[in-house]
Design an enzyme around this catalytic site. Structure first.
Site, PDB file in Angstrom:
ATOM      1  CE  LYS A  64      -3.462   2.510   2.689  1.00 26.41           C
ATOM      2  NZ  LYS A  64      -4.291   2.416   3.824  1.00 26.41           N
TER       3      LYS A  64
ATOM      4  CD  GLU B 223      -5.509   8.679  10.587  1.00 25.97           C
ATOM      5  OE1 GLU B 223      -6.079   9.361   9.454  1.00 25.97           O
ATOM      6  OE2 GLU B 223      -4.703   7.821  10.632  1.00 25.97           O
TER       7      GLU B 223
END
Ligand SMILES: C=C(O[C@H]1C=CC=C(C(=O)O)[C@@H]1O)C(=O)O
Length: 927
Positions: A345, A394
């Site tokens: 990723k 976040e």
């Protein structure tokens, strides 16, 4: 209700109040860092972007108030000066006061007391704090402080309003605004354990509100580019003056820090703190109107075309470990494919450079972002020339003692306009294999990293949704127990950068990004947060922007001044990612910023004339500060409902029961001190609003009622849900009007001027409800029916700006007249009070807690009893509003008490002071 607070005495510092001393020994074990972490490797090894290096060699500068002291040499020459905690670490909590001005005076006087008991020790930190009861928002306070080098940096840190079931700030702090620095540590080299150790010298577990706020670059190994230079590689500050919103009352605090490394002794530190307090403004006003800007230019790095090529390459690399040989022949060697085998990723980012005219104020943007997205963390670091701001969902970690809370966020969808659509999009995200892969990589990596430094790591929530204003993500949470000897440094260096912002494996992804991204991320996607003696919280600085501060306009001699903004966004690329939908996702992520900065979406593309008028109505309401829309679903009102749902500035709530909805709007307007709008369909839906309208009228609460109606040809023709809606609320509204069915034969600007007039009446004294009734002809929402754009004539400038169409001015003579009237009235009132021998205070519905408190203080001051109405809030709360020994005589059930003749005689007043309360007790009236 307003009450003068000028004479409320400032409270003395209670001797020994929350006084925590470390004693005078140089060695102290308060909040010690574990030996292993404090004296970690002295080599130059680095991991996760952070480095372990010899103690303090890279502390570039420390700044106290305005002066910057270069300490590097000093520290290297005399390493012992930075060992161990400072000798005194103290928090003094003063007696609560009423207003912000009182709080500032109390702190100045406490600094005086501190001066007369001067510390003769070489280092220390003392925080003086005082709670006050008038509600002040930290961000608004910050916005109103003078722009002054000595009061820089400015910081703002605000937690999410609803952050799930755990991990709430245990210190009860909500929004914190800080100006100036008692301590500023800025580094030009990677953040090290020694840097943390240096900052922690000034922190103690016994003084949890002494916090160092700061941020670290995403990639500390890369030298900051020109636009990021001012921020350095990392930056931590303990603010000089702070305003904190807490779960109780707001707190104003000043911090005095002195130490050899700061080049300040106690006396200097004290006078710097005093100097700052003298400059701090007590005047706080709401300044969150949408900025009125024109976008001069917009430029993406990489461009959309380059992005497509890049993603194609990345996808090939991600596939390459399955077919390394084939891939290595195909892929451009510049990506060093051989080094990247195993990459699963990578999070690619985009930088969007916007130039807007005129300049925008960074804190105004933060305030608007917060209004729209209370469920995210807001932050701001404002330096001399530029500011870094953001609104991120976040959390990287929250540390309370040894307990660690961390979260994984990845995978993205837009939020749906309707509840059903939103749920469908959420379900699609939860079940998408590609998003699961993206999310699972983050979750597993965080879990693994935590397991390296924590015991008992548990997944608290495996996969859920976290929703923001326009976007939703997959979300998971983890808890753990920090192992012995692990500090915030290891937490930061282990967890950052997570695969949510970098990729997997971390090192490989970082190396790849380093090569491929053509701009400096700076502090975007780096950790930002705070550290105290035994707690810390860091969030991931995504959904963020770097912007130039507006210059001192006077210095620019009237020339047009623009602002340059860099908006950052990134997307996780895994197998199955698709270049164009990832590009759209980037747009979605910067939409909160663009929604604030961009004027209304093009008017020409309204599907029909009903949609155009509705768009104009909703937009003008938003520009006038009405952003809360309470919508009762219905077909006739669907153009208005769709326009509200589509407007980025608007916040919509819906309920099928119009009566409850109108009361909800009333409650919102009361609680938030901002008008709300109610949208209903035709017929008895309108009648159901009446009870709340009457209450709003009586209580002077502004409400905007937008009711849809049938066109004239359907009225009195036996059509369903057709009643006479014109002047439906009689004299209970301050203004009412009936807009004809939308038509392109009318100039559309009539619509915005009607809204302007209505809101002017709603918000002028006496405030109250206003009613705009609009007849809609079919087709209603959604159906395309062309209309002539010539009706937009006269709206060209309005469409390009963010300002309301009409500006109502109050003539200066009127302001002076009102002021004179107020002065005369106050004088008459005070003469009357002086001449009274037996007084009584009657109070009606009070809207704010400080009003209730002010009434009680006034009653106490005058020695008069108070008779509170049930709506005053005083009956049920008076003991919590004011100290027990301050509570005046409060008579809850006056009518009953007066039945007793003796009591009646003993109370019978010669003077009654009352606010808007209309119900004067019958018995009192008759006597
Ligand atoms: C890197 C960003 O988002 C991350 C966090 C949540 C969802 C993400 C995603 O779906 O790609 C990203 O991993 C950003 O917003 O700049």
């Amino acid at each position: 209700m307003e009450l003068s607070v000028a004479n409320v005495a400032t409270a003395p510092i209670p001797p020994g109040a929350t006084l925590l001393r470390r004693g005078r020994a140089a060695v102290c074990n308060l909040s010690p860092l574990p030996a292993s972490s404090l004296h970690g490797s002295s080599s130059s090894s680095s991991f996760g972007g952070f480095c372990l290096r010899p103690r303090c060699s890279r502390l570039q500068s420390f700044c106290y108030a305005s002066s910057v002291v270069s300490l590097q040499q000093m520290i290297e020459d005399s390493s012992d000066t930075v060992e161990g905690p400072v000798l005194v670490c103290e928090t003094r909590t003063l007696q609560p006061v009423l207003s912000l001005a009182n709080a500032r005076e109390a702190l100045i006087s406490a600094l005086g007391t501190l001066q007369s008991n001067a510390y003769l020790i070489p280092s220390g930190i003392v925080r003086l704090q005082v709670a006050f009861s008038v509600e002040v928002k930290a961000l608004e306070w910050l916005q109103c402080q003078p722009h002054n080098e000595q009061l820089l940096p400015r910081i703002y840190f605000s937690p999410r309003q609803e952050c799930g079931t755990y991990g709430q700030d245990v210190d009860g702090l909500k929004h914190v605004a800080g100006i100036g620095s008692a301590l500023l540590v800025k580094g030009q080299k990677p953040f090290t354990l020694a840097d943390l150790k240096y900052v922690k010298r000034f922190l103690s577990r016994d003084c949890p509100l002494i916090r160092a706020y700061g941020a670290i670059r995403f990639d500390a190994d890369i030298e900051p580019s020109e636009e990021w230079k001012e921020f350095g590689v990392f930056l931590f500050t303990i603010p000089l003056v702070e305003l904190c919103e807490s779960s109780g009352y707001p707190i104003l605090a000043v911090t005095v820090a002195w130490d050899g490394t700061l080049g300040r002794d106690f006396k200097d530190a004290l006078s710097a703190a005093k100097g700052a307090l003298f400059q701090v403004s007590d005047f706080v006003a709401t300044k969150n109107m949408n900025p009125c800007v024109t976008n001069l230019s917009k430029e993406h790095t990489p461009s959309e075309q380059a992005w497509h090529g890049l993603i194609k390459d990345v996808l090939q690399i991600l596939d390459s470990h399955e077919n390394l040989e084939a891939a290595s022949q195909e892929i451009d060697i510049k990506h060093a494919i051989y080094d990247l085998v195993g990459l699963s990723k990578v999070v690619l980012a985009r930088r969007t450079k916007l130039v807007v005219d005129p300049a925008v104020e960074p804190l105004t943007l933060v305030s608007l972002l917060q209004e729209k997205n209370p469920n995210s963390y807001q932050f701001c670091i404002q330096l001399s020339n530029s500011s870094f701001i953001g609104s991120t969902p976040e959390r990287l970690f929250y540390k309370v003692g040894t307990k660690i809370f961390s979260e994984a966020i990845a995978g993205t969808r837009a939020c749906g306009i309707t509840e059903n659509k939103d749920r469908d999009l959420g379900l699609e995200l939860l079940s998408s294999a590609k998003d699961h892969l993206e999310f699972n990589i983050v979750m597993e990596s965080i879990k693994q990293k935590l397991e390296g430094i924590c015991k008992n790591v548990k997944v608290d929530c495996y996969k859920d949704l976290i929703k923001q204003a326009n976007i939703q993500h997959l979300y998971g949470s983890l808890v753990g127990e920090l192992c012995d000897g692990i500090s915030e440094f290891e937490l930061l260096s282990e967890l950052h950068p997570t695969p949510a912002v970098c990729g997997q494996p971390q090192k490989l992804a970082k190396r790849f990004l380093n090569k491929i991204e053509q701009f400096d991320r700076g502090m975007y996607s780096g950790p930002i947060g705070w550290i105290s003696g035994e707690r810390a919280e860091f969030v991931v600085a995504i959904r963020s922007a770097l912007l130039e501060n507006p210059p001192n306009l006077a210095a620019y001699n009237g020339a047009s001044v623009v602002t340059q903004l860099f908006l950052f966004a990134g997307v996780g690329i895994v197998k199955g990612s698709e270049p164009s939908s990832e590009w759209k996702e980037l747009d979605l992520k910067i939409q909160p910023f663009e929604g604030i900065l961009q004027p209304i979406s093009p008017l020409h593309d309204a599907s029909n004339i009903n949609a155009l008028w509705s768009r104009l109505i909703i937009e003008e309401c938003c520009r006038l500060g009405i952003v809360y829309f309470c919508i009762a679903p219905g077909s006739r009102s669907s153009p208005l409902a769709v326009a509200a749902a589509e407007n980025f500035k608007a916040k919509c709530v819906s309920c099928v029961d119009e009566r409850s909805l109108a009361f909800h709007a009333l409650g919102y307007a009361r609680g938030a001190s901002k008008p709300a709008a109610v949208i209903t369909t035709s017929g008895t839906a309108v009648s159901n609003l009446l009870p709340a309208v009457v209450e709003a009228s009586e209580g002077c609460v502004p409400l905007v009622l937008l009711t849809a109606d049938r066109p004239p040809e359907l009225l009195q023709a036996g059509a369903n849900q057709s009643i006479d809606q014109i002047k439906h609320f009689g004299s209970f509204v301050r203004y009412n009007t009936n807009l004809p069915p939308p038509s392109d034969e009318m100039q559309a600007r009539v619509v915005v001027t009607t809204v302007d007039a209505a809101i002017f009446y709603a918000t002028s004294s006496p405030k109250g409800p206003v009613h705009i009734n609009i007849s809609f002809r079919e087709p209603l929402a959604g159906t395309v029916l062309s209309w002539s754009h010539s009706c937009l004539k006269g709206l060209e400038r309005w469409a390009l700006s963010s300002q309301p169409f009409t500006k109502y001015m109050t003539p200066t003579s009127e302001i002076i007249r009102q002021h004179q009237f107020l002065c005369t009235a106050m004088k008459e009132m005070s003469d009357l009070i002086d001449s009274a021998s037996r007084g009584l205070i009657l109070t009606g519905g009070l809207q704010r807690i400080e009003e209730s408190r002010a009434v009680l203080l006034l009653a106490k001051h005058l020695g008069w009893p108070v008779v509170p109405d049930i709506l005053s809030g005083i009956r049920i709360r008076h003991s919590s509003l004011i100290d027990e020994d301050e509570v005046p005589c409060v008579i809850d059930h006056f009518d009953h008490i007066l039945l007793d003749e003796d009591i009646y005689e003993s109370i019978k007043p010669d003077t009654v002071l009352q606010d808007f309360m209309k119900r004067l007790c019958k018995m009192l009236k008759n006597n």
